[in-house]
Design a protein around this motif. Structure first.
Motif, PDB file in Angstrom:
ATOM      1  N   GLN A  65      28.794  50.872  51.668  1.00  0.00           N
ATOM      2  CA  GLN A  65      27.853  49.930  51.072  1.00  0.00           C
ATOM      3  C   GLN A  65      27.423  50.441  49.704  1.00  0.00           C
ATOM      4  O   GLN A  65      27.544  51.634  49.402  1.00  0.00           O
ATOM      5  CB  GLN A  65      26.631  49.728  51.967  1.00  0.00           C
ATOM      6  N   GLU A  66      26.930  49.552  48.873  1.00  0.00           N
ATOM      7  CA  GLU A  66      26.460  49.926  47.532  1.00  0.00           C
ATOM      8  C   GLU A  66      25.356  50.970  47.623  1.00  0.00           C
ATOM      9  O   GLU A  66      24.522  50.944  48.543  1.00  0.00           O
ATOM     10  CB  GLU A  66      25.932  48.691  46.792  1.00  0.00           C
ATOM     11  N   ASP A  67      25.339  51.876  46.668  1.00  0.00           N
ATOM     12  CA  ASP A  67      24.310  52.915  46.600  1.00  0.00           C
ATOM     13  C   ASP A  67      22.975  52.279  46.215  1.00  0.00           C
ATOM     14  O   ASP A  67      22.802  51.777  45.107  1.00  0.00           O
ATOM     15  CB  ASP A  67      24.729  53.976  45.575  1.00  0.00           C
ATOM     16  N   ASP A  68      22.027  52.308  47.151  1.00  0.00           N
ATOM     17  CA  ASP A  68      20.692  51.755  46.904  1.00  0.00           C
ATOM     18  C   ASP A  68      19.640  52.731  47.418  1.00  0.00           C
ATOM     19  O   ASP A  68      18.705  52.362  48.113  1.00  0.00           O
ATOM     20  CB  ASP A  68      20.561  50.392  47.600  1.00  0.00           C
ATOM     21  N   GLY A  69      19.840  54.010  47.088  1.00  0.00           N
ATOM     22  CA  GLY A  69      18.955  55.034  47.608  1.00  0.00           C
ATOM     23  C   GLY A  69      19.334  55.370  49.041  1.00  0.00           C
ATOM     24  O   GLY A  69      20.403  55.002  49.528  1.00  0.00           O
ATOM     25  N   PHE A  70      18.464  56.081  49.733  1.00  0.00           N
ATOM     26  CA  PHE A  70      18.750  56.526  51.101  1.00  0.00           C
ATOM     27  C   PHE A  70      18.614  55.348  52.061  1.00  0.00           C
ATOM     28  O   PHE A  70      17.515  54.940  52.413  1.00  0.00           O
ATOM     29  CB  PHE A  70      17.786  57.646  51.493  1.00  0.00           C
ATOM     30  N   GLN A  71      19.766  54.794  52.471  1.00  0.00           N
ATOM     31  CA  GLN A  71      19.787  53.648  53.387  1.00  0.00           C
ATOM     32  C   GLN A  71      20.698  53.953  54.586  1.00  0.00           C
ATOM     33  O   GLN A  71      21.548  53.159  54.979  1.00  0.00           O
ATOM     34  CB  GLN A  71      20.287  52.398  52.647  1.00  0.00           C
ATOM     35  N   LYS A  72      20.489  55.136  55.147  1.00  0.00           N
ATOM     36  CA  LYS A  72      21.350  55.588  56.249  1.00  0.00           C
ATOM     37  C   LYS A  72      21.256  54.682  57.468  1.00  0.00           C
ATOM     38  O   LYS A  72      22.273  54.391  58.110  1.00  0.00           O
ATOM     39  CB  LYS A  72      20.966  57.024  56.637  1.00  0.00           C
ATOM     40  N   SER A  73      20.060  54.233  57.807  1.00  0.00           N
ATOM     41  CA  SER A  73      19.911  53.374  58.982  1.00  0.00           C
ATOM     42  C   SER A  73      20.733  52.091  58.829  1.00  0.00           C
ATOM     43  O   SER A  73      21.360  51.618  59.788  1.00  0.00           O
ATOM     44  CB  SER A  73      18.437  53.019  59.206  1.00  0.00           C
ATOM     45  N   LYS A  74      20.738  51.556  57.637  1.00  0.00           N
ATOM     46  CA  LYS A  74      21.464  50.318  57.371  1.00  0.00           C
ATOM     47  C   LYS A  74      22.971  50.511  57.522  1.00  0.00           C
ATOM     48  O   LYS A  74      23.653  49.694  58.163  1.00  0.00           O
ATOM     49  CB  LYS A  74      21.126  49.822  55.957  1.00  0.00           C
ATOM     50  N   ILE A  75      23.521  51.581  56.967  1.00  0.00           N
ATOM     51  CA  ILE A  75      24.967  51.805  57.059  1.00  0.00           C
ATOM     52  C   ILE A  75      25.373  52.192  58.470  1.00  0.00           C
ATOM     53  O   ILE A  75      26.474  51.863  58.923  1.00  0.00           O
ATOM     54  CB  ILE A  75      25.444  52.858  56.027  1.00  0.00           C
ATOM     55  N   LEU A  76      24.491  52.866  59.204  1.00  0.00           N
ATOM     56  CA  LEU A  76      24.807  53.194  60.593  1.00  0.00           C
ATOM     57  C   LEU A  76      24.907  51.928  61.439  1.00  0.00           C
ATOM     58  O   LEU A  76      25.766  51.834  62.333  1.00  0.00           O
ATOM     59  CB  LEU A  76      23.752  54.143  61.174  1.00  0.00           C
ATOM     60  N   ASN A  77      24.061  50.954  61.180  1.00  0.00           N
ATOM     61  CA  ASN A  77      24.150  49.689  61.905  1.00  0.00           C
ATOM     62  C   ASN A  77      25.463  48.981  61.615  1.00  0.00           C
ATOM     63  O   ASN A  77      26.091  48.402  62.516  1.00  0.00           O
ATOM     64  CB  ASN A  77      22.968  48.788  61.560  1.00  0.00           C
ATOM     65  N   LYS A  78      25.900  49.026  60.369  1.00  0.00           N
ATOM     66  CA  LYS A  78      27.185  48.422  60.019  1.00  0.00           C
ATOM     67  C   LYS A  78      28.329  49.155  60.714  1.00  0.00           C
ATOM     68  O   LYS A  78      29.289  48.533  61.192  1.00  0.00           O
ATOM     69  CB  LYS A  78      27.378  48.450  58.504  1.00  0.00           C
ATOM     70  N   ALA A  79      28.226  50.474  60.776  1.00  0.00           N
ATOM     71  CA  ALA A  79      29.254  51.276  61.436  1.00  0.00           C
ATOM     72  C   ALA A  79      29.292  50.992  62.934  1.00  0.00           C
ATOM     73  O   ALA A  79      30.367  50.943  63.543  1.00  0.00           O
ATOM     74  CB  ALA A  79      29.010  52.755  61.181  1.00  0.00           C
ATOM     75  N   LEU A  80      28.130  50.805  63.548  1.00  0.00           N
ATOM     76  CA  LEU A  80      28.064  50.483  64.970  1.00  0.00           C
ATOM     77  C   LEU A  80      28.872  49.227  65.284  1.00  0.00           C
ATOM     78  O   LEU A  80      29.630  49.180  66.264  1.00  0.00           O
ATOM     79  CB  LEU A  80      26.609  50.278  65.399  1.00  0.00           C
ATOM     80  N   LEU A  81      28.723  48.218  64.456  1.00  0.00           N
ATOM     81  CA  LEU A  81      29.429  46.960  64.683  1.00  0.00           C
ATOM     82  C   LEU A  81      30.933  47.118  64.489  1.00  0.00           C
ATOM     83  O   LEU A  81      31.719  46.353  65.066  1.00  0.00           O
ATOM     84  CB  LEU A  81      28.885  45.878  63.745  1.00  0.00           C
ATOM     85  N   ALA A  82      31.346  48.097  63.707  1.00  0.00           N
ATOM     86  CA  ALA A  82      32.772  48.309  63.428  1.00  0.00           C
ATOM     87  C   ALA A  82      33.468  49.135  64.509  1.00  0.00           C
ATOM     88  O   ALA A  82      34.698  49.226  64.523  1.00  0.00           O
ATOM     89  CB  ALA A  82      32.938  48.993  62.069  1.00  0.00           C
ATOM     90  N   CYS A  83      32.694  49.744  65.410  1.00  0.00           N
ATOM     91  CA  CYS A  83      33.285  50.594  66.450  1.00  0.00           C
ATOM     92  C   CYS A  83      34.043  49.754  67.477  1.00  0.00           C
ATOM     93  O   CYS A  83      33.553  48.728  67.938  1.00  0.00           O
ATOM     94  CB  CYS A  83      32.187  51.389  67.159  1.00  0.00           C
ATOM     95  N   ASN A  84      35.238  50.209  67.836  1.00  0.00           N
ATOM     96  CA  ASN A  84      36.074  49.502  68.801  1.00  0.00           C
ATOM     97  C   ASN A  84      35.898  50.002  70.229  1.00  0.00           C
ATOM     98  O   ASN A  84      36.414  49.399  71.163  1.00  0.00           O
ATOM     99  CB  ASN A  84      37.543  49.630  68.402  1.00  0.00           C
ATOM    100  N   SER A  85      35.198  51.110  70.408  1.00  0.00           N
ATOM    101  CA  SER A  85      35.034  51.698  71.735  1.00  0.00           C
ATOM    102  C   SER A  85      33.722  51.266  72.378  1.00  0.00           C
ATOM    103  O   SER A  85      32.765  50.900  71.687  1.00  0.00           O
ATOM    104  CB  SER A  85      35.062  53.228  71.641  1.00  0.00           C
ATOM    105  N   GLU A  86      33.674  51.359  73.706  1.00  0.00           N
ATOM    106  CA  GLU A  86      32.442  51.094  74.443  1.00  0.00           C
ATOM    107  C   GLU A  86      31.490  52.278  74.370  1.00  0.00           C
ATOM    108  O   GLU A  86      30.305  52.138  74.669  1.00  0.00           O
ATOM    109  CB  GLU A  86      32.761  50.807  75.915  1.00  0.00           C
TER     110      GLU A  86
END
Length: 277
Positions: A65-86
């Motif tokens: 995601q675009e650099d907008d300061g510390f937005q780790k929670s936001k990118i982790l949520n995006k990563a969660l949705l991208a996970c293929n495993s249970e």
């Protein structure tokens, strides 16, 4: 579909991320993918990931995601949705896993629980000395080698050389709480989605713990694997660690605990749902 999805967070730390990816290349447990949650890194991070995709057996998914300061929670949520495993293991791009790291998580995963691990923090001097050969050979987990590099004696050193009965005993007697720790924890994807993922209002300072507290409110228990699932944490600066972010996050966590809140309206889905234990 792999048995495990590993989420690694990163931001402009290619030298550290490279060492960590070598650690995952060495894993005994092989049925996994890695989803890299990239909070706005420069293009050289993408180049590193492409190189590993082309030269190793690792299955890598790069979520940026675009650099907008510390937005780790936001990118982790995006990563969660991208996970293929249970089942999801969460760690950081500065935590090198021991070769049995994922094997331990796979062995102990259980419905109704999340797993709470820890890390062994290395000083900056030793962090810089670790090369590819030290990861592939396992020397970066060897107390003998680390002491030669200047590591001081400490009870915490038991994290590196404990296995079997010793690690199980230390897991049982440690006074450390069984919290969700972003550098080394794992749980079921549907449990995390049921509480709406991470609270995106939270910046540095306990956003991982708050997620765990909502999992507790949801009825999920935790198991301690602090001395069984081992990773070494490479040192780095923390310019995003501010009094303001810590205070804000503490207030959110207090509300979560006091109100027994399960759902955050500031997570993956942006809507208000009254869900309490």
């Amino acid at each position: 579909m792999p048995e495990i999805s590993v989420i690694l967070s990163t931001y402009n730390a290619e030298a550290w991320l490279e060492k960590v990816l070598w650690g995952y290349e060495c894993q005994i447990f092989k049925d996994f993918e890695i989803v890299i949650a990239d909070d706005g890194s420069r293009s050289s991070t993408k180049d590193l990931i492409n190189r590993f995709q082309n030269t190793t057996s690792l299955q890598l998914i790069h979520i940026w995601q675009e650099d907008d300061g510390f937005q780790k929670s936001k990118i982790l949520n995006k990563a969660l949705l991208a996970c293929n495993s249970e089942y999801i293991v969460m760690s950081d791009g500065d935590c090198i896993p021991r070769l049995d790291f994922l094997e331990v998580h796979a062995k102990h995963k259980q419905r109704g629980y999340f797993l709470s691990g820890g890390y062994f923090k290395l000083p900056m001097g030793i962090s810089k000395k670790i090369k590819e050969k030290h990861v592939l050979s396992g020397k970066c987990f060897s107390l003998k080698w680390l002491k030669k590099q200047g590591l001081k004696s400490s009870f915490k050193n038991n994290k590196l050389n404990s296995k079997g009965f010793k690690s199980e005993l230390l897991n049982t007697v440690t006074p450390t709480k069984m919290s969700w720790n972003g550098h080394n924890s794992s749980g079921w994807k549907d449990d995390i989605l049921a509480i709406n993922g991470f609270d995106e209002r939270m910046q540095y300072g306990g956003q991982d713990r708050e997620l765990g507290e909502r999992l507790f409110n949801y009825g999920i228990k935790s198991k301690q694997i602090r001395y069984s699932a081992v990773c070494v944490h490479l040192d780095h600066k923390r310019g995003y660690n501010t009094k303001e972010s810590i205070a804000k996050n503490k207030a959110i966590r207090k509300y979560t605990r006091d109100s027994k809140t399960i759902w955050t309206s500031y997570g993956i889905t942006k809507e208000s749902i009254e869900l309490t234990a």
